[in-house]
Design an enzyme around this catalytic site. Structure first.
Site, PDB file in Angstrom:
ATOM      1  N   HIS A  14     -10.078  -5.538  -3.550  1.00  0.00           N
ATOM      2  CA  HIS A  14      -8.750  -5.682  -2.959  1.00  0.00           C
ATOM      3  C   HIS A  14      -8.874  -6.074  -1.502  1.00  0.00           C
ATOM      4  O   HIS A  14      -9.727  -5.551  -0.782  1.00  0.00           O
ATOM      5  CB  HIS A  14      -7.920  -4.403  -3.094  1.00  0.00           C
ATOM      6  CG  HIS A  14      -8.604  -3.172  -2.576  1.00  0.00           C
ATOM      7  ND1 HIS A  14      -9.584  -2.504  -3.289  1.00  0.00           N
ATOM      8  CD2 HIS A  14      -8.451  -2.487  -1.420  1.00  0.00           C
ATOM      9  CE1 HIS A  14      -9.999  -1.468  -2.602  1.00  0.00           C
ATOM     10  NE2 HIS A  14      -9.340  -1.432  -1.445  1.00  0.00           N
ATOM     11  N   ASP A  20       0.847  -1.189   0.000  1.00  0.00           N
ATOM     12  CA  ASP A  20       0.000   0.000   0.000  1.00  0.00           C
ATOM     13  C   ASP A  20       0.888   1.247   0.000  1.00  0.00           C
ATOM     14  O   ASP A  20       1.895   1.311   0.700  1.00  0.00           O
ATOM     15  CB  ASP A  20      -0.922  -0.005   1.229  1.00  0.00           C
ATOM     16  CG  ASP A  20      -2.072   0.962   1.091  1.00  0.00           C
ATOM     17  OD1 ASP A  20      -3.218   0.510   0.928  1.00  0.00           O
ATOM     18  OD2 ASP A  20      -1.821   2.194   1.142  1.00  0.00           O
ATOM     19  N   ILE A  21       0.505   2.243  -0.779  1.00  0.00           N
ATOM     20  CA  ILE A  21       1.305   3.462  -0.906  1.00  0.00           C
ATOM     21  C   ILE A  21       1.281   4.287   0.384  1.00  0.00           C
ATOM     22  O   ILE A  21       2.177   5.096   0.620  1.00  0.00           O
ATOM     23  CB  ILE A  21       0.786   4.300  -2.109  1.00  0.00           C
ATOM     24  CG1 ILE A  21       1.864   5.248  -2.613  1.00  0.00           C
ATOM     25  CG2 ILE A  21      -0.496   5.039  -1.770  1.00  0.00           C
ATOM     26  CD1 ILE A  21       1.529   5.887  -3.948  1.00  0.00           C
ATOM     27  N   GLU A  65     -12.403   3.095  -1.259  1.00  0.00           N
ATOM     28  CA  GLU A  65     -12.002   4.256  -2.074  1.00  0.00           C
ATOM     29  C   GLU A  65     -11.660   3.864  -3.505  1.00  0.00           C
ATOM     30  O   GLU A  65     -11.802   4.681  -4.414  1.00  0.00           O
ATOM     31  CB  GLU A  65     -10.806   4.961  -1.426  1.00  0.00           C
ATOM     32  CG  GLU A  65     -11.155   5.625  -0.094  1.00  0.00           C
ATOM     33  CD  GLU A  65      -9.948   6.206   0.616  1.00  0.00           C
ATOM     34  OE1 GLU A  65      -8.825   6.045   0.100  1.00  0.00           O
ATOM     35  OE2 GLU A  65     -10.144   6.810   1.688  1.00  0.00           O
ATOM     36  N   VAL A  66     -11.160   2.657  -3.690  1.00  0.00           N
ATOM     37  CA  VAL A  66     -10.791   2.191  -5.032  1.00  0.00           C
ATOM     38  C   VAL A  66     -11.751   1.065  -5.420  1.00  0.00           C
ATOM     39  O   VAL A  66     -11.804   0.029  -4.745  1.00  0.00           O
ATOM     40  CB  VAL A  66      -9.340   1.696  -5.080  1.00  0.00           C
ATOM     41  CG1 VAL A  66      -9.004   1.189  -6.480  1.00  0.00           C
ATOM     42  CG2 VAL A  66      -8.374   2.810  -4.664  1.00  0.00           C
ATOM     43  N   ASN A  68     -12.722  -3.560   2.512  1.00  0.00           N
ATOM     44  CA  ASN A  68     -13.633  -2.422   2.587  1.00  0.00           C
ATOM     45  C   ASN A  68     -14.554  -2.492   1.374  1.00  0.00           C
ATOM     46  O   ASN A  68     -14.093  -2.685   0.240  1.00  0.00           O
ATOM     47  CB  ASN A  68     -12.852  -1.111   2.574  1.00  0.00           C
ATOM     48  CG  ASN A  68     -12.020  -0.933   3.827  1.00  0.00           C
ATOM     49  OD1 ASN A  68     -12.415  -1.355   4.905  1.00  0.00           O
ATOM     50  ND2 ASN A  68     -10.849  -0.323   3.698  1.00  0.00           N
ATOM     51  N   HIS A  96      -6.916  -6.003   2.071  1.00  0.00           N
ATOM     52  CA  HIS A  96      -5.815  -5.411   2.820  1.00  0.00           C
ATOM     53  C   HIS A  96      -5.252  -6.493   3.741  1.00  0.00           C
ATOM     54  O   HIS A  96      -6.003  -7.057   4.553  1.00  0.00           O
ATOM     55  CB  HIS A  96      -6.303  -4.263   3.707  1.00  0.00           C
ATOM     56  CG  HIS A  96      -6.867  -3.086   2.979  1.00  0.00           C
ATOM     57  ND1 HIS A  96      -6.156  -1.922   2.777  1.00  0.00           N
ATOM     58  CD2 HIS A  96      -8.088  -2.873   2.421  1.00  0.00           C
ATOM     59  CE1 HIS A  96      -6.908  -1.040   2.122  1.00  0.00           C
ATOM     60  NE2 HIS A  96      -8.097  -1.599   1.902  1.00  0.00           N
TER      61      HIS A  96
END
Ligand code: 5GP
Ligand code: ZN
Length: 115
Positions: A100, A30-31, A95-96, A87, A102
């Site tokens: 995905h 993760d960025i 948000e994306v 999420n 996490h």
């Protein structure tokens, strides 16, 4: 050209620190990490979220979970534990809009949600 951020990472158009790749999944850091270890695991194929993926393709869902588990192992998270989060949607804080997981760990993570 897609405007989906994670499709562009899968395509190699946007750089990411990849920690594992399979035929069907990609795992990258993760960025903006929220824990000592924070890896995102995506399917290479675009699905909006875990609910749509799981209903459309249970086998690919299994691939995603397997990659998440292998990442947890290779990141050294199995002994002390870790958290796997999807999420989903607005209330879930997604948000994306590309499914995905996490993978979070490497330190105590605190309560599951803040109230
Ligand atoms: P969500 O809120 O959708 O569950 O999680 C999206 C995650 O993507 C966030 O943790 C955010 O830090 C991460 N992220 C956003 N943009 C990028 C990016 O360009 N590269 C990487 N590696 N992660 C990103
Ligand atoms: Zn996508």
């Amino acid at each position: 050209m897609t405007d989906c951020l994670f499709c562009r990472i899968v395509a190699g158009d946007i750089p990411a620190t990849v920690v594992r790749e399979t035929d069907t999944t990609l795992a990258f850091r993760d960025i903006d990490p929220k824990a000592a270890v924070h890896v995102l695991v995506v399917t290479k194929e675009h699905f909006v979220d875990i609910a749509s993926l799981a209903q459309a393709d249970p086998e690919l869902t299994g691939d995603l979970m397997e990659t998440a588990a292998v990442v947890a192992e290779t990141e050294g998270l199995l002994a002390d534990g870790f958290r796997l989060i999807f999420n989903t949607g607005a209330y879930g804080g997604q948000e994306v809009d590309h499914v995905h997981a996490h993978v979070l760990g490497g330190e105590p993570l605190g309560p599951m949600v803040c109230k």
